[in-house]
Design an enzyme around this catalytic site. Structure first.
Site: not given
Length: 266
Positions: A170, A174
């Site tokens: 994750y 990002k």
């Protein structure tokens, strides 16, 4: 249509804006802010039906704000359908002025246990899906010749590793979103299309509340990790959405608006 008095550069009256991931949570909260600034908003999400909070906001848009909020079901991995839906909206409205790409997923797994399948799913939605959504919007903005503003939802986790939160894929996704925005900004500036990111800190959403049930200690430890000593609410990102989509940020592109309570400034 509603318009901020005394600050016309924040007005979105007459503008058409897409918000992906807007069936609920941060995306829906930001969509409501765009409506209140005068925009006509189309919410895109993979859910068959939006959350229960969606209908009252749509009714408010129609009955009180003189604008509209409509829903389109789409999984950003279905690129052809995504492009078709965005093109249909732009053709119907005769323009496309903005996009907030808030669709994304999260998974908490140690790097030693992460499977390639799970990592690829994360990147397919959080990076490729965001890129394809931005691409679909930019093509319509270029076609209609009015320029536009694209906002990609990144995270403070694209800049720092979160203490006690094990989510390498994750966080990498990002960081990828932030670099993607800079490159899209460099390519599309000649078309008067601006591309920026928002990097939120920890937000108390319904999903995070469920996470606290599993890890109750995080409700206490997370606030201590930023300079304000508390967690944020989705409503605190309303102004950022309007600022970046509107002409109030007309000379801002390729930038990240970090709103993390000072978490990454220690």
């Amino acid at each position: 249509m509603s318009s901020p008095r005394g600050l016309p550069e924040f007005s979105l009256a007459g503008k058409v804006v897409l918000v992906s991931g807007a069936a609920r949570g941060l995306g829906l909260t930001q969509a409501e802010a765009l409506l209140e600034a005068g925009a006509k908003v189309y919410a895109l999400d993979r859910l068959d039906e939006p959350s229960l909070e969606f209908k009252p906001i749509a009714e408010k848009a129609k009955n009180e704000l003189g604008t509209s909020l409509e829903y389109r079901q789409i999984d950003v991995r279905d690129v052809k359908k995504l492009h078709d839906i965005v093109a249909e909206i732009a053709e119907k409205e005769g323009r496309l002025d903005g996009l907030i790409a808030a669709a994304g997923i999260q998974q908490e797994t140690t790097a030693l246990e992460y499977t390639a399948e799970d990592a690829n799913l994360m990147f397919e939605i959080n990076i490729t899906g965001v890129m394809m959504t931005a691409q679909a919007a930019a093509k319509q903005m270029i076609k209609f010749g009015n320029g536009g503003s694209i906002v990609l939802i990144a995270s403070m986790s694209g800049t720092v590793a979160n203490r006690g939160l094990i989510c390498s894929a994750y966080n990498a996704s990002k960081a990828g979103v932030m670099q993607l925005a800079r490159n899209l900004a460099s390519e599309w500036g000649e078309h008067n299309i601006r591309v920026n990111t928002i990097s939120p800190g920890y937000i108390v959403t319904a999903m995070v509340e469920e996470l606290f049930k599993k890890y109750p200690e995080r409700r206490d430890t997370w606030p201590t990790q930023n300079m304000l000593g508390r967690l944020s609410k989705p409503q605190e990102y309303r102004g950022a959405a309007v600022f970046l989509i509107s002409d109030a940020s007309s000379f801002m592109t390729g930038s990240d608006l970090r709103m993390d309570g000072g978490h990454s400034a220690w």
